[in-house]
Design an enzyme around this catalytic site. Sequence first.
Site, short mmCIF file in Angstrom:
data_model
loop_
_atom_site.label_atom_id
_atom_site.label_comp_id
_atom_site.label_asym_id
_atom_site.label_seq_id
_atom_site.Cartn_x
_atom_site.Cartn_y
_atom_site.Cartn_z
N GLY A 46 -8.03 -37.81 16.48
CA GLY A 46 -7.40 -39.04 16.95
C GLY A 46 -6.33 -39.50 15.97
O GLY A 46 -6.58 -39.63 14.77
N VAL A 71 -17.10 -43.15 13.24
CA VAL A 71 -16.06 -42.77 12.29
C VAL A 71 -14.95 -43.82 12.29
O VAL A 71 -14.42 -44.18 11.24
CB VAL A 71 -15.52 -41.36 12.62
CG1 VAL A 71 -14.30 -41.04 11.77
CG2 VAL A 71 -16.61 -40.32 12.39
N GLY A 72 -14.60 -44.30 13.46
CA GLY A 72 -13.59 -45.36 13.53
C GLY A 72 -12.17 -44.88 13.34
O GLY A 72 -11.35 -45.56 12.73
N LEU A 73 -11.88 -43.69 13.87
CA LEU A 73 -10.50 -43.19 13.92
C LEU A 73 -9.82 -43.08 12.57
O LEU A 73 -8.63 -43.35 12.44
CB LEU A 73 -9.65 -44.09 14.83
CG LEU A 73 -10.03 -44.02 16.31
CD1 LEU A 73 -9.28 -45.11 17.08
CD2 LEU A 73 -9.70 -42.66 16.89
N ASN A 99 -4.67 -36.04 20.19
CA ASN A 99 -5.37 -37.19 20.76
C ASN A 99 -4.74 -38.45 20.17
O ASN A 99 -4.62 -38.58 18.96
CB ASN A 99 -6.85 -37.07 20.40
CG ASN A 99 -7.66 -38.22 20.92
OD1 ASN A 99 -7.66 -39.31 20.36
ND2 ASN A 99 -8.38 -37.99 22.00
N CYS A 130 -10.49 -47.16 22.78
CA CYS A 130 -10.28 -48.05 21.62
C CYS A 130 -10.23 -49.50 22.07
O CYS A 130 -9.74 -49.81 23.14
CB CYS A 130 -8.96 -47.75 20.93
SG CYS A 130 -8.56 -46.05 20.84
N GLY A 217 -23.42 -34.84 22.07
CA GLY A 217 -24.37 -33.76 21.88
C GLY A 217 -25.10 -33.44 23.18
O GLY A 217 -24.86 -34.07 24.22
N GLY A 244 -21.67 -32.56 25.64
CA GLY A 244 -22.88 -31.77 25.42
C GLY A 244 -22.78 -30.30 25.78
O GLY A 244 -23.81 -29.64 25.91
N GLY A 265 -17.38 -30.00 21.98
CA GLY A 265 -17.33 -31.03 20.93
C GLY A 265 -18.38 -30.82 19.86
O GLY A 265 -18.27 -29.93 19.01
#
Lengths: 303, 252
Positions: A46, A71-73, A99, A130, A217, A244, A265
């Site tokens: 991102g 994580v918050g980008l 992204n 976001c 996941g 997932g 992912g």
Amino acid sequence: MADLSVNLPGLNLRNPVLTASGTFGYGREYTDFIDLSQLGGIIVKGTTLHAREGNPYPRMAETPAGMLNAVGLQNKGVDYFIAHIYPEVSRYDTRVLVNVSGSTIEDYVACAEKIQALDKIPAIELNVSCPNVKHGGMAFGVTVEGISSVVSAVRRVYHKHLMVKLSPNVTDIAEIAKAAEAAGADSVSLINTLLGMSIDAEKRRPRLSTVTGGLSGACVKPVALRMVWQVAKAVGIPVIGLGGIQSATDAIEFLLAGASAVQIGTANFIDPAVSVKVVQGIEDYCERHHIEAVSSLTAALEI
Amino acid sequence: MRLVGKREWPNAVLLKLRSDVLPLPAAAPGQFVQVRVDQSPATYLRRPISIHFIDEKQQELWLLVRKAGAGTRAMASWPVQTMVNLVMPLGHPFTLSGLSSSDKVLLTGGGIGLAPLLYLGKVLSQKGLRPVFLLGGRTSDDLIQIPEFEQYGEVCLSSEDGSAGARGLLTRHPVLKERTFDRIYCCGPKPMMVAVAAYARERGIWCEVSLENTMACGLGACLCCVEETTEGHRCVCQDGPVFNINQLKWQI
Ligand SMILES: Cc1cc2nc3c(=O)[nH]c(=O)nc-3n(C[C@H](O)[C@H](O)[C@H](O)COP(=O)(O)OP(=O)(O)OC[C@H]3O[C@@H](n4cnc5c(N)ncnc54)[C@H](O)[C@@H]3O)c2cc1C
Ligand code: FES
């Protein structure tokens, strides 16, 4: 051998397997394990207009068959990406998508414009999960108005393939997907992480610094599959499925539900070579089932 | 890699691994491996474990694992001959440059934090140094592999209950008062590392610590494992796990 290629508007992929943003760094973290040229493409972290430090630690909590992240980008901003990361990723023999995230529409637009100028980036994936700081922090992607405004604003300036990554934290995802399509999206990818929470009962404390975080996941797969199926029936643009996926069988389930391509992912964390194994497994499946083109699997579910 | 030997204690297990086909990849003290634990349904992600020792002659990688939860308990239950899926070597190792053979070096580990210090001790002794190991735990059950450490330096022990070595916290051990050190390498629970860092800072001693933030990818891709540093959030898995105390934003 089956034809694995996927043709999205303005974006041809060698095969239907992409790696999901935030789980694959900038690709270089994985080059010891796989040959990136065997992938349909990679979607890098991102990226925002300005650098962001992200959220405080702890940012991760493991859950049954999944994990929560907050994580918050964290990223160094689009200018840093252009100066320091792009020269390297532009040499990869695979499609590289960026992204794009923001906290205001202006930020999204400015970031998308800067990336448009990069020759070797054929598409962006717009992260609409976001929070919109001008609208009380509610995520853009959870209302029809929110998603319409951000997608149409970016569409006005961005002329390559525009993929919009949908949030699953909504009542009716098909309605949101239709709004993205109407606003000019070339494709939609789903699902982004599901909002979740984890508590340490011994300490009576949340496990994430932000209390809530995004669940991903294997545990989210049934929800993701259902949403892909619903969205694919509702829109005319291609759908990219994720959530997932850890094996070729998982990927094929998403194709059958209506996806044209998939993203891998969280599974990259468990097996750094999984994405290439999924490509090989799809090829084997096509051979076993005498399928000439993988595109014929899209929405081939029989009910 | 194949599990070729193991030894078990009440709280921990030593796993010795060897590849049937490949030579052991080169690795430096302070680096770690990411272990996949398929046998434990509660364990979804890999588990980061420090390189405890590398036996080049036998081509063995040793891991010293504390039975902390489901994942590490599953690892402890593996029978010899189990095939183990590892990603290695990962992370930024302890700094060895700038050492001279006359330097007085302290290697201090609390609890399972003693794990990475054995291989570090071996490499230091190959450089002609004889470090002091100060190892502490809650009880004597935590003080394991001691004869191995004794091959490479002088070993001082402490335990909170006094069942082995000096009684009390490791940072109260007399050796810290009686001797002077030029360098400290440290790994253990955070309060212990903060106390050691404060000791080093007070005396102006160069000091590196190895952090244990929870991880997902272990490769620098997900940014889950960050620590606040003077250069902002840095990944413990890639920029660490070893950091100089001057890089950390700890209140020391
Ligand atoms: C770089 C690095 C090196 C490490 N080296 C070693 C080593 O050499 N030997 C060893 O035994 N352990 C080591 N650890 C810690 C080890 O990874 C954890 O103990 C393990 O992940 C716990 O997994 P589990 O499934 O058994 O426990 P879980 O069920 O996941 O957790 C059980 C308990 O352990 C705690 N825990 C979970 N993850 C960690 C963690 N990363 N650090 C500390 N406590 C944790 C939890 O808070 C919980 O109280 C290291 C960690 C890192 C990040
Ligand atoms: S664990 Fe993923 S970046 Fe460190």
